[in-house]
Design an enzyme around this catalytic site. Structure first.
Site, mmCIF file in Angstrom:
data_model
loop_
_atom_site.group_PDB
_atom_site.id
_atom_site.type_symbol
_atom_site.label_atom_id
_atom_site.label_comp_id
_atom_site.label_asym_id
_atom_site.label_seq_id
_atom_site.Cartn_x
_atom_site.Cartn_y
_atom_site.Cartn_z
ATOM 1 N N LYS A 44 0.847 -1.197 0.000
ATOM 2 C CA LYS A 44 0.000 0.000 0.000
ATOM 3 C C LYS A 44 0.884 1.250 0.000
ATOM 4 C CE LYS A 44 -3.524 2.832 0.711
ATOM 5 N NZ LYS A 44 -4.388 3.214 -0.424
ATOM 6 N N CYS A 127 -2.211 10.241 -6.101
ATOM 7 C CA CYS A 127 -3.350 9.970 -5.213
ATOM 8 C C CYS A 127 -4.377 11.098 -5.364
ATOM 9 C CB CYS A 127 -2.920 9.863 -3.751
ATOM 10 S SG CYS A 127 -4.386 9.675 -2.690
ATOM 11 N N SER A 191 -6.492 5.555 -10.200
ATOM 12 C CA SER A 191 -7.928 5.724 -10.435
ATOM 13 C C SER A 191 -8.191 7.067 -11.122
ATOM 14 C CB SER A 191 -8.668 5.672 -9.101
ATOM 15 O OG SER A 191 -8.234 6.717 -8.261
ATOM 16 N N GLY A 247 -9.070 -1.970 -14.640
ATOM 17 C CA GLY A 247 -10.117 -2.780 -15.245
ATOM 18 C C GLY A 247 -9.680 -4.146 -15.730
HETATM 19 O O1 RRO Z 1 -5.586 5.752 -0.526
HETATM 20 C C1 RRO Z 1 -6.230 6.255 -1.482
HETATM 21 O O2 RRO Z 1 -7.257 6.927 -1.309
HETATM 22 C C2 RRO Z 1 -5.782 6.122 -2.870
HETATM 23 C C3 RRO Z 1 -4.478 6.274 -3.297
HETATM 24 BR BR1 RRO Z 1 -3.050 6.501 -2.149
HETATM 25 C C4 RRO Z 1 -4.182 6.250 -4.672
HETATM 26 O O3 RRO Z 1 -3.050 6.400 -5.132
HETATM 27 N N1 RRO Z 1 -5.216 6.099 -5.525
HETATM 28 C C5 RRO Z 1 -6.474 5.959 -5.110
HETATM 29 O O4 RRO Z 1 -7.367 5.823 -5.945
HETATM 30 N N2 RRO Z 1 -6.753 5.954 -3.775
#
Ligand code: RRO
Length: 308
Positions: A44, A127, A191, A247
């Site tokens: 993570k 992020c 994302s 996906g």
């Molecule tokens: O932890 C998150 O909310 C998160 C991260 Br670090 C990321 O790089 N991409 C995402 O969609 N969520």
């Protein structure tokens, strides 16, 4: 056929690994990934200090994927450095993922992971879920500042986790920085940030943080991810290893990323939904598809998208 691939010179014994994201923040979760068919153990994204993350609900499954705003819940980078020696016995590459809240954080964490037992370092510049902290990789000046300060801190290969781009000028600008600072691999895409899913029954967003704005994942974003992989493959071909993310839920999806130019694919939404058996299943499906199509290796099909 036994699928083998390489990321930044490091051998992977399958084409499929977990994406930094769901179920990879504790040692127990990382051990489950280690024992699965995942080609590597991706951690993570971590920050300098531990974080609880955003308020719930913050992860919701959708018909064609998911939306989430986790807000970087993690144990802090020092814990992940301690996990690495305990994961070495599984004999697969270990990948750290760092997400700074400022440039100094990136420097501090990359410096520390360079001296650790991880094999690769993914630098998350994308992020989308931190209040008042725009995605670094949409700011080319800040991206260059980070790259100039983290390259040369050690010998372990560095990679970038990139957000979706939608303009060729942006692909080109990032590709230039990747070349200039000798980035070894990229993971694309994160994302699609700041999307909104509304429940018409409750008349509310489906997640709580940021008034419902969150990162969209899964089938919805596959064409965006494929385009990113293809654009960077055309710009950087032999200079950088590419991991496709977005996906992938079957061997056919993985094959599409392979045609676009990906050296491996990462899985988040399908892993969250199906559990760790998805890695072996998808890799097997890819193997069977390659065999049926007469390809003798992953390398034979890589980047071989045909134009109309
Ligand atoms: O932890 C998150 O909310 C998160 C991260 Br670090 C990321 O790089 N991409 C995402 O969609 N969520």
């Amino acid at each position: 056929m036994f699928i083998k691939t390489k990321i930044a010179g490091v051998e992977f014994n399958s084409y499929v690994l977990n994406a930094s994201g769901p179920n990879d923040s504790t040692l127990e979760e990382l051990e489950i990934i280690a024992k699965s068919g995942s080609a590597a153990i991706m951690m993570k994204s971590c920050t300098v200090e531990p974080r609880k993350g955003n308020p719930e609900p913050r992860y919701v499954r959708l018909p064609l994927g998911s939306i989430q705003s986790m807000g970087l819940p993690n144990k802090g980078y020092q814990e992940y450095i301690k996990f690495a020696p305990q994961l070495k016995k599984f004999n697969k590459p270990i990948i750290a993922s760092v997400a700074g809240l400022c440039t100094d954080d990136y420097v501090k964490m990359v410096e520390a992971f360079q001296k650790s037992d991880v094999n690769l370092i993914e630098v998350n510049l994308s992020c989308p879920n931190l209040e008042a902290k725009p995605q670094v990789a949409y700011d080319f000046e800040q991206t260059e500042e980070v790259l100039s300060r983290i390259s040369g801190l050690g010998k372990k290969p560095l990679g970038l986790k990139l957000p979706p781009y939608f303009e060729f000028a942006h692909f080109q600008q990032i590709a230039e920085l990747i070349r200039k600072y000798k980035v070894s691999f990229i993971s694309c895409i994160n994302s699609v940030g700041n999307t909104l899913i509304i429940d018409p029954e409750t008349e509310t967003p489906v997640i709580k943080p940021k008034k419902g704005f969150g990162g969209l994942c899964g089938d919805y974003i596959k064409p965006i991810a494929l385009a990113s992989v293809r654009a960077f493959y055309e710009l950087l071909k032999d200079k950088v290893s590419i991991m496709g993310v977005g996906g992938v839920k079957s061997g056919t999806d993985a094959f599409e990323f392979l045609l676009a130019g990906a050296d491996a694919v990462q899985i988040a939404t399908t892993f969250e939904k199906e559990g760790a058996s998805c890695f072996e299943r998808i890799n097997k499906e890819l193997e069977e598809l390659l065999k049926r199509k007469g390809y003798a290796s992953v390398q034979e099909a890589k980047g071989k998208l045909k134009y109309l």
